[in-house]
Scaffold this motif. Structure first.
Motif, short mmCIF file in Angstrom:
data_model
loop_
_atom_site.label_atom_id
_atom_site.label_comp_id
_atom_site.label_asym_id
_atom_site.label_seq_id
_atom_site.Cartn_x
_atom_site.Cartn_y
_atom_site.Cartn_z
N ASN A 24 0.80 -1.22 0.00
CA ASN A 24 0.00 0.00 0.00
C ASN A 24 0.84 1.28 0.00
OD1 ASN A 24 -2.33 1.81 1.67
ND2 ASN A 24 -3.06 0.31 0.20
N GLY A 25 2.12 1.12 0.28
CA GLY A 25 3.00 2.29 0.26
C GLY A 25 3.06 2.98 1.61
N PRO A 80 -4.22 4.08 8.84
CA PRO A 80 -4.22 2.61 9.00
C PRO A 80 -2.92 1.93 8.56
CG PRO A 80 -5.68 3.28 7.22
CD PRO A 80 -5.27 4.53 7.91
N LYS A 81 -2.58 0.86 9.27
CA LYS A 81 -1.38 0.07 8.94
C LYS A 81 -1.73 -0.95 7.86
CE LYS A 81 0.90 0.27 13.47
NZ LYS A 81 -0.10 1.06 14.23
N GLU A 82 -0.75 -1.20 7.00
CA GLU A 82 -0.99 -2.12 5.88
C GLU A 82 -1.45 -3.50 6.36
OE1 GLU A 82 1.78 -4.37 2.71
OE2 GLU A 82 1.84 -2.19 2.52
N GLU A 83 -0.79 -4.05 7.40
CA GLU A 83 -1.16 -5.43 7.80
C GLU A 83 -2.60 -5.50 8.30
OE1 GLU A 83 1.54 -3.92 11.29
OE2 GLU A 83 1.38 -3.64 9.11
N ASP A 84 -3.08 -4.42 8.94
CA ASP A 84 -4.47 -4.41 9.42
C ASP A 84 -5.45 -4.36 8.25
OD1 ASP A 84 -3.59 -4.44 12.03
OD2 ASP A 84 -3.64 -2.26 12.24
N CYS A 102 1.43 1.32 -3.92
CA CYS A 102 0.28 1.98 -4.52
C CYS A 102 -0.99 1.56 -3.78
CB CYS A 102 0.17 1.60 -5.99
SG CYS A 102 -1.28 2.29 -6.82
N ASN A 103 -1.83 2.53 -3.43
CA ASN A 103 -3.10 2.21 -2.78
C ASN A 103 -4.09 1.71 -3.83
OD1 ASN A 103 -5.64 2.24 -1.58
ND2 ASN A 103 -5.18 4.01 -0.30
#
Length: 304
Positions: A24-25, A48-52, A80-81
């Motif tokens: 997600n960057g 928000p954190k990527e892993e969540d 990239c989102n």
């Protein structure tokens, strides 16, 4: 080949593109935010954190697969989102319309090219550049296509104003057999509680004759009242400003009697169950911090 078919928001889903939160960057800089809610969380250090977010999206994918839906995911683009696939394209009847979106997001469309390759070229529509449109503003519903728009003179100053009048005219020309009903939405670059980023942030049809609605999302009271009368007050679940802020209208229907909803939406989920619907509750509150939720994360391709 995929035979596209989307005539409404709730018929049984057969195939969908679900976004992805992987790679997600980094947390965006404040000036890179596309909406006031993301900005709020960037500034507060609660982005928000990527892993969540990955965990939340996998829970969504699991529910879709449980109901036998064919789930496509975008090809990964590093940093990239790619969560909100509704922003890059949408389907009406048997046509896929490419969204004319923020230029920075063009690359996201390329990431679903392998899906587009399964669709006849003649079924894919590329609107002219003056047409600004995103899938969150477009809802086919029976004889109608509902479209959220903004036609204020400050349109070009508002990054939250995503669908313009040219888009409403373009959709009307492209689908002459449909009735087009547009709604002026309340926009703000700075106050997430006063910003309906898309139509699905303040309204969504549910089941066969019900809807979730937030009055303040609409700039014109008569347009809000038209929806209230169309569905009937007894079939409408009214949400508050805070509930709109938490994206309560942005649930997602797998079938007329099956809705995927955020597990914290207790008031809504109870109402849906009272009305006889099955509610599949999943965690999605981290993704909601980016002013998008379940409908935003999906691009339905085929419904029954």
């Amino acid at each position: 080949m995929l035979k596209l078919n989307v005539k409404d928001e709730t018929s049984r889903l057969k195939a969908v593109v679900l976004g992805t939160a992987q790679s997600n960057g980094p947390v965006p800089m404040p000036e890179e935010a596309y909406d006031p809610k993301s900005l709020e969380h960037i500034l507060a250090g609660t982005y928000p954190k990527e892993e969540d977010m990955v965990r939340e999206m996998e829970a969504f994918a699991a529910v879709l697969k449980k109901y036998g839906v064919q789930v496509f995911r975008p090809k990964l683009i590093k940093d990239c989102n790619q969560i909100f696939s509704r922003d890059i394209a949408f389907v009406i009847d048997d046509k896929l319309i490419k969204a004319n979106i923020l230029p920075d997001r063009e690359i996201e469309f390329q990431a679903i090219k392998y899906v587009l390759d399964k669709i006849e070229d003649s079924q894919i529509i590329y609107p002219p550049k003056e047409v600004h449109i995103e899938g969150g503003d477009v809802m086919p519903w029976k004889d109608y296509i509902f479209i959220g728009t903004y036609s204020g003179e400050d349109y070009s100053d508002l990054i939250t104003a995503r669908t313009n009048r040219a888009a409403v005219d373009f959709i009307a020309k492209t689908f002459p057999h449909k009735k087009i009903k547009s709604f002026e939405l309340r926009k703000s670059n700075t106050n997430a509680r006063e910003n309906a980023l898309h139509l699905d942030c303040c309204f969504q049809p549910i089941g066969t004759d019900k809807a979730i609605l937030h009055k303040n999302g609409f700039l014109v009271t008569e347009e809000y009242e038209w929806l209230l009368n169309y569905f009937g007050r007894e079939n409408v679940f009214e949400i508050t400003k805070d509930e709109m802020y938490s994206m309560m209208s942005n649930v997602f229907s797998i079938a007329p009697d099956v809705v995927v909803s955020e597990r914290n939406f207790t008031r809504l989920n109870n109402w849906l169950r009272e009305k006889g619907l099955t509610v599949e509750e999943i965690p999605y509150a981290e993704i909601a911090k980016q002013e998008g939720l379940l409908r935003c994360s999906t691009l339905p391709l085929v419904r029954e």
